[in-house]
Scaffold this motif. Sequence first.
Motif, PDB file in Angstrom:
ATOM      1  N   LYS A 140      36.554  12.083 -27.376  1.00 35.81           N
ATOM      2  CA  LYS A 140      37.039  13.094 -28.327  1.00 35.81           C
ATOM      3  C   LYS A 140      35.981  13.297 -29.400  1.00 35.81           C
ATOM      4  CE  LYS A 140      41.515  13.083 -26.948  1.00 35.81           C
ATOM      5  NZ  LYS A 140      41.318  12.482 -25.645  1.00 35.81           N
TER       6      LYS A 140
ATOM      7  N   TYR B 281      30.826  12.931 -30.640  1.00 30.74           N
ATOM      8  CA  TYR B 281      31.931  12.555 -29.765  1.00 30.74           C
ATOM      9  C   TYR B 281      32.001  11.032 -29.683  1.00 30.74           C
ATOM     10  CZ  TYR B 281      31.938  17.393 -28.225  1.00 30.74           C
ATOM     11  OH  TYR B 281      32.026  18.759 -28.190  1.00 30.74           O
TER      12      TYR B 281
ATOM     13  N   HIS C  34      44.155   7.541 -28.970  1.00 27.01           N
ATOM     14  CA  HIS C  34      43.700   8.863 -28.534  1.00 27.01           C
ATOM     15  C   HIS C  34      42.478   8.771 -27.621  1.00 27.01           C
ATOM     16  CE1 HIS C  34      46.583  11.254 -30.688  1.00 27.01           C
ATOM     17  NE2 HIS C  34      46.288  10.650 -31.827  1.00 27.01           N
TER      18      HIS C  34
ATOM     19  N   GLU D 117      38.317  16.848 -33.179  1.00 27.18           N
ATOM     20  CA  GLU D 117      39.542  16.679 -32.394  1.00 27.18           C
ATOM     21  C   GLU D 117      40.391  15.535 -32.951  1.00 27.18           C
ATOM     22  OE1 GLU D 117      38.940  17.570 -27.795  1.00 27.18           O
ATOM     23  OE2 GLU D 117      37.261  16.398 -28.610  1.00 27.18           O
TER      24      GLU D 117
END
Length: 112
Positions: free
Chosen positions: A49, A88, A43, A53
Amino acid sequence: MALPQFSSDMAEEELDKMVENATRASNFLKAISHEGRLMILCHLVSGEKSVTELEDLLSARQAAVSQQLSRLRLEGLVIPRREGKAIYYRLADDKPRRMLETVYELFCEEED
């Protein structure tokens, strides 16, 4: 790319470097050998991300995602960034992406 040739008459410093490289490679492979960590890296290949998320993408609990991110951070594969209350993550360098491309080619691409 050809693998280097190793012989029994290698200098001690060359052997030490070889052991050091093997240890680094082994730690990298162990870090990506877990399904959850592998999916997180997959991902993150598309960009940074948030933990939230990643939880949604993986359909996993925050504790499980955080545990896997901690291991990836320990191995230097991801870098965190805090923005307010959100954290993040992004890939630390190009190695995970290059490895994932090979894994994808070997296991995910449809055969001709």
